[in-house]
Design an enzyme around this catalytic site. Structure first.
Site, PDB file in Angstrom:
ATOM      1  N   LYS A  31     -34.014  -9.713 -63.752  1.00 10.08           N
ATOM      2  CA  LYS A  31     -33.081  -9.869 -64.692  1.00 10.08           C
ATOM      3  C   LYS A  31     -31.669 -10.219 -64.249  1.00 10.08           C
ATOM      4  O   LYS A  31     -31.002  -9.842 -63.112  1.00 10.08           O
ATOM      5  CB  LYS A  31     -32.759  -9.142 -65.789  1.00 10.08           C
ATOM      6  CG  LYS A  31     -32.822  -7.901 -64.726  1.00 10.08           C
ATOM      7  CD  LYS A  31     -33.165  -6.467 -65.845  1.00 10.08           C
ATOM      8  CE  LYS A  31     -32.533  -5.113 -65.335  1.00 10.08           C
ATOM      9  NZ  LYS A  31     -31.906  -3.780 -65.732  1.00 10.08           N
TER      10      LYS A  31
ATOM     11  N   TYR B 228       0.819 -14.224 -60.133  1.00 11.17           N
ATOM     12  CA  TYR B 228       1.396 -13.434 -61.762  1.00 11.17           C
ATOM     13  C   TYR B 228       1.736 -12.242 -61.823  1.00 11.17           C
ATOM     14  O   TYR B 228       1.442 -11.551 -60.959  1.00 11.17           O
ATOM     15  CB  TYR B 228       0.092 -13.556 -62.429  1.00 11.17           C
ATOM     16  CG  TYR B 228      -0.575 -14.913 -62.964  1.00 11.17           C
ATOM     17  CD1 TYR B 228       0.295 -15.524 -64.485  1.00 11.17           C
ATOM     18  CD2 TYR B 228      -1.608 -15.246 -63.001  1.00 11.17           C
ATOM     19  CE1 TYR B 228      -0.336 -16.751 -64.775  1.00 11.17           C
ATOM     20  CE2 TYR B 228      -2.291 -16.482 -63.531  1.00 11.17           C
ATOM     21  CZ  TYR B 228      -1.519 -17.220 -64.344  1.00 11.17           C
ATOM     22  OH  TYR B 228      -1.488 -18.779 -65.193  1.00 11.17           O
TER      23      TYR B 228
HETATM   24  C1  LIG Z   1     -36.139  -0.425 -66.572  1.00  9.46           C
HETATM   25  C2  LIG Z   1     -35.431  -1.059 -65.777  1.00  9.46           C
HETATM   26  N1  LIG Z   1     -37.026  -1.102 -65.208  1.00  9.46           N
HETATM   27  C3  LIG Z   1     -36.936  -1.107 -63.261  1.00  9.46           C
HETATM   28  C4  LIG Z   1     -35.064  -1.152 -63.781  1.00  9.46           C
HETATM   29  C5  LIG Z   1     -34.976  -2.091 -61.600  1.00  9.46           C
HETATM   30  O1  LIG Z   1     -33.832  -0.905 -61.104  1.00  9.46           O
HETATM   31  P1  LIG Z   1     -33.415  -1.376 -59.782  1.00  9.46           P
HETATM   32  O2  LIG Z   1     -32.580  -2.131 -60.144  1.00  9.46           O
HETATM   33  O3  LIG Z   1     -32.424  -0.075 -59.706  1.00  9.46           O
HETATM   34  O4  LIG Z   1     -34.520  -1.261 -58.618  1.00  9.46           O
HETATM   35  C6  LIG Z   1     -34.532  -1.584 -64.016  1.00  9.46           C
HETATM   36  C7  LIG Z   1     -32.569  -2.240 -63.596  1.00  9.46           C
HETATM   37  O5  LIG Z   1     -31.929  -1.240 -64.316  1.00  9.46           O
HETATM   38  C8  LIG Z   1     -34.888  -1.100 -65.451  1.00  9.46           C
HETATM   39  O6  LIG Z   1     -34.144  -1.427 -66.229  1.00  9.46           O
END
Ligand SMILES: Cc1ncc(COP(=O)(O)O)c(C=O)c1O
Length: 347
Positions: free
Chosen positions: A12, A239
């Site tokens: 993601k 700045y």
């Molecule tokens: C529901 C869920 N599962 C898994 C993960 C993966 O987590 P990580 O990046 O700590 O492995 C996330 C990431 O935030 C998540 O929201």
């Protein structure tokens, strides 16, 4: 991971800023069997690159987003009573049954159904619905990254019987709970599949040194020295004149700034590698430029490669170091690298 545990690669937020498609491809080459995202649009984008991959959308979805997710043939999360009915109504418009994962809120206090009986009831409804397939039961940990914290064990203990009950309803459904920290911390949390994001990018889920868990950062953030200027004592850079040369010195100007994701909080509060040496970032981070103090004598010339995250010579700047300086976590550092920065794959 045990041999029978599957890896779901969490890609993601553009692969935590690294670039979703190349990371997904690398993860699948490394054995990942599922790609997870938070939003339907992310699944839609991935589907263009991976026609056959198993995609899982973990986040909450509006009716329109359910349509987008199902069009992308993604699996989706359900927990709210009634939501599975919406999925069931929409599923016939698409070729296959909608594959859903029922989510237990075992203590994260976010998405998911809190009450085991209610969730198990939803699982029963799903399994008896011809338009739906009960593909998984899952949860998410709140404190897996805090070793020694008892709450992690409490969540695991709350989820295990729910997973068992759902497994009895739908044999072969995938039980999953562990993020990166849980995966590294406790094999009891692995169940059928782990969902790893941060560790897969070689970043440390425990916010320390990735090498502690034999993780190797996948990303480097590179720029170059566009100009080198002589500063007399008292001359200022950037700045607000937040830095003035304490003595005659040379200043390097790098064409990268907060518009690229170099946070303004790093003004006078970071180091940059040039020629394998660390130089302090001086002055205020602008949208498009930063300045570094090269010292009273320098052999750095315009065109020299500069590294803001990554290794150069014998030294390395970790995303964890920047996170520490900014009082945040490594996730936010790489996710914050903006779309303006070209992502390049190197072998
Ligand atoms: C529901 C869920 N599962 C898994 C993960 C993966 O987590 P990580 O990046 O700590 O492995 C996330 C990431 O935030 C998540 O929201």
């Amino acid at each position: 991971m045990g041999e029978r545990t599957e890896l779901c690669a969490v890609v993601k937020a553009n692969g935590y800023g690294h670039g979703a498609a190349p990371c997904a491809a690398a993860a699948m080459r490394g054995g990942a069997t599922v790609l997870a995202v938070a939003a339907a649009a992310e699944a839609e984008e991935l589907r263009l690159h991976f026609p056959d991959a198993r995609l899982f959308v973990m986040g909450a979805l509006t009716e329109e987003e359910v349509r987008v997710a199902l069009t992308a043939r993604a699996e989706i999360a359900v927990w709210r009573d009634g939501f599975q009915e919406l999925c069931s109504r929409m599923a016939p418009q698409f070729r296959d049954r909608a594959r859903v994962h029922v989510k237990h809120d075992s203590g994260m206090g976010r998405l998911g159904e809190r009450h085991p009986e209610a969730l198990i009831e939803i699982a029963r409804t799903v399994s008896s619905d011809d338009n739906l397939e009960l593909a998984g039961v899952w949860t998410h940990f709140a404190t897996a990254d805090e070793p020694g914290d008892a709450y992690f064990g409490e969540q695991l203990a709350a989820f295990a019987p729910v997973a068992d009950a759902v497994r009895k309803i739908a044999h072969g459904c995938t039980v999953h709970a562990a993020n990166s920290a849980a995966t590294l911390r406790d094999p009891a949390s692995h169940f059928d599949m782990v969902r790893c994001g941060i560790a897969m990018y070689g970043l440390d889920p425990f916010h320390r040194d990735p090498a502690d868990h034999r993780l190797e950062p996948a990303l480097a953030l590179r720029s170059y020295v566009a100009d080198v200027k002589r500063f007399v004592r008292g001359a200022s850079a950037g700045y607000g004149r937040s830095w003035r040369a304490p003595e005659d010195t040379w200043v390097g100007v790098l064409p990268i700034g907060y518009g690229d994701g170099v946070r303004r909080g790093l003004s006078n509060n970071a180091e940059v590698l040039v020629g394998g040496r660390r130089y302090p970032l001086v002055g205020t981070v602008s949208m498009d430029n930063i300045t570094i103090d090269l010292g009273p004598n320098t052999d750095v010339e315009p065109g020299s490669p500069a590294v803001l995250i990554g290794a150069q010579g014998g030294d390395r700047i970790l995303a964890e170091e920047l996170a520490y300086r900014l009082d945040t976590i490594n996730y936010e550092i790489t996710c914050g690298i903006s779309a303006r920065v070209p992502r390049e794959m190197s072998e």
